[in-house]
Design a protein around this motif. Structure first.
Motif, PDB file in Angstrom:
ATOM      1  N   THR A  53       0.827  -1.210   0.000  1.00  0.00           N
ATOM      2  CA  THR A  53       0.000   0.000   0.000  1.00  0.00           C
ATOM      3  C   THR A  53       0.856   1.253   0.000  1.00  0.00           C
ATOM      4  N   LYS A  56       2.264   1.925  -3.467  1.00  0.00           N
ATOM      5  CA  LYS A  56       1.272   2.470  -4.404  1.00  0.00           C
ATOM      6  C   LYS A  56       0.998   3.943  -4.096  1.00  0.00           C
ATOM      7  N   SER A 233      -6.212   1.665   4.469  1.00  0.00           N
ATOM      8  CA  SER A 233      -6.423   1.571   3.024  1.00  0.00           C
ATOM      9  C   SER A 233      -5.834   2.794   2.332  1.00  0.00           C
ATOM     10  N   GLU A 274      -0.397  -7.400  -7.028  1.00  0.00           N
ATOM     11  CA  GLU A 274      -1.860  -7.381  -6.901  1.00  0.00           C
ATOM     12  C   GLU A 274      -2.363  -6.009  -6.488  1.00  0.00           C
ATOM     13  N   ILE A 275      -1.711  -5.422  -5.471  1.00  0.00           N
ATOM     14  CA  ILE A 275      -2.152  -4.119  -4.964  1.00  0.00           C
ATOM     15  C   ILE A 275      -1.845  -3.015  -5.968  1.00  0.00           C
ATOM     16  N   TYR A 277      -1.467  -3.108  -9.240  1.00  0.00           N
ATOM     17  CA  TYR A 277      -2.195  -3.151 -10.508  1.00  0.00           C
ATOM     18  C   TYR A 277      -3.658  -3.579 -10.348  1.00  0.00           C
ATOM     19  N   ASN A 278      -4.100  -3.687  -9.087  1.00  0.00           N
ATOM     20  CA  ASN A 278      -5.509  -3.969  -8.788  1.00  0.00           C
ATOM     21  C   ASN A 278      -5.988  -5.246  -9.482  1.00  0.00           C
TER      22      ASN A 278
END
Length: 317
Positions: A53, A56, A233, A274-275, A277-278
Motif C-alpha cells: 500500500t 502504491k 487503506s 496485486e495491490i 495493478y488492482n
C-alpha cells in the motif's frame, strides 16, 4: 489484512492498536510544504505488511508531498525480564509466531524462525546505517536500503543485528556503484555521529506523538496535521491529503509499466503486484507473462508466495 494492528514501540511486538485510527493535531514542526512522515523500523512486521500500500501511495501520489521516512527505535536490546507478558513475549523466540501471523494474513512472507535460531538483538544498528546512507548519499538510497533489510530479516531469515549481514546488505545496495566507499558508510553508522543522527529521528518521533508502527503523519504548511496509526487503506491517505491541502488536486499518476517497476524495485512479491495493478492473486502469473519478456525476470517461490526478480546476465536466480 487485519485492521488496527501495530508494532508497539515499547514491547517490540505486534498488538492491537489502542489509539484512535485517525486524529487531527496541530504540530510545532516547520514544514514549508505538505510533508508525509512515515515512522517505521527495520524489524517492524506490520511495516513489511504495509509495503504494498505504501508503494502504491508513493508511486501514484508521491508528487503531491515531501516524503520523509523516520526511524522509530523499535528494539534497542533484549532485557533480562519479560518483554510483554500480556502478549506472551518473554524471550526473542516468542516473537516468531507473532511475525508468522502477520505474514500469513498479509501475504507478505515472513519466516520468523531467525528469532529462534539467531535472534535479532537490536534494530538500532540497521537504523544507524539508514541514517548514514541518508547523510552520505541520499534519502532515496536509504529507503532502498531499508527495503533490502526487511527482505533479509523477514523473507530470507537473516540476522540484521549482525554487522557482517549488514555489510553484505550495503554491498548489495551498491553492487552497481564500485566507487562508493562502503567502509565510510559503516564507519559513520558506528560512530558517535551515527548515534546523534539516529537520535534526531527519535526526537522527531516524540514531536509527532508516535507510539507504534507503522504510523503516518501528514502535516501542511500551517502546522496542521493528521496522524494515521496502523496500516490503513489507500483511500485513507488520499482523503487526508485532500483535507489538509485544498489547493492540490489529488489525482493519481498513471501506473508504471511492470517492466519498469520491476527494474526499479529489483524484486516484487505477488501481493505487491496485486495491490499496485488492482488484480487478483490468481491473475498475477498471467499478468506477469503478458507484461514481461521471459528473459527479463525469474520467478521464485517462498513460504507459499511467488515473487519475481529482475534477471541479470548469465544468472538464473
Amino acid at each position: 489484512m487485519k485492521e488496527n494492528m501495530v508494532c508497539d514501540i515499547y514491547s517490540g511486538v505486534c498488538k492491537p492498536n489502542e489509539e484512535s485510527d485517525v486524529e487531527s493535531f496541530e504540530f510545532n514542526i516547520n514544514t514549508p510544504n505538505l510533508t508525509l512522515y512515515y515512522v517505521t523500523d527495520p524489524m517492524c512486521s506490520h511495516c513489511w505488511a504495509f509495503e504494498p500500500t505504501l508503494n502504491k501511495l508513493l508511486v501514484q501520489y508521491g508528487h503531491l508531498f515531501n516524503f520523509q521516512m523516520v526511524m522509530g527505535g523499535l528494539l534497542e536490546e533484549w532485557g533480562d525480564g519479560p518483554i510483554d507478558p500480556a502478549n506472551g513475549i518473554y524471550k526473542p523466540a516468542d516473537v516468531t509466531p507473532h511475525w508468522q501471523e502477520v505474514g500469513q494474513y498479509s501475504r507478505m512472507p515472513i519466516d520468523g524462525t531467525i528469532m529462534e535460531i539467531d535472534p535479532v538483538q537490536s534494530s538500532f544498528p540497521a537504523s544507524r546505517i539508514y541514517k548514514a546512507i541518508q547523510q552520505l548519499d541520499s534519502p532515496s538510497k536509504a529507503i532502498e536500503y531499508i527495503r533490502l533489510v526487511r527482505e533479509a530479516v523477514f523473507v530470507f531469515n537473516r540476522n540484521i543485528s549482525d554487522q557482517a549481514v549488514l555489510k553484505d546488505i550495503v554491498k548489495t545496495l551498491y553492487k552497481d556503484y564500485p566507487n562508493v566507499d562502503i567502509e565510510q558508510i559503516l564507519s559513520l553508522a558506528n560512530s558517535h555521529k551515527g548515534d546523534e543522527l539516529l537520535s534526531e529521528d527519535f526526537t522527531l518521533v516524540r514531536q509527532l506523538g508516535v507510539r507504534g508502527f507503522p504510523t503516518i503523519v501528514i502535516v501542511n504548511n500551517d502546522n496542521k496535521g493528521t496522524k494515521i496509526v496502523g496500516a490503513r487503506s489507500l483511500n485513507t491517505y488520499t482523503e487526508t491529503l485532500e483535507n489538509l491541502d485544498h489547493s492540490i488536486k489529488v489525482t493519481p499518476k498513471p501506473l508504471p509499466n511492470l517492466d519498469l517497476y520491476l527494474k526499479e524495485q529489483q524484486r516484487l512479491f505477488s501481493k505487491e503486484i496485486e495491490i499496485m495493478y488492482n488484480i487478483n492473486q490468481d491473475e498475477v502469473m498471467q499478468f506477469v507473462q503478458e507484461h514481461l519478456d521471459d528473459s527479463l525476470y525469474n520467478t521464485k517461490e517462498i513460504l507459499g508466495e511467488n515473487y519475481f526478480e529482475i534477471s541479470t546476465s548469465g544468472d538464473s536466480i
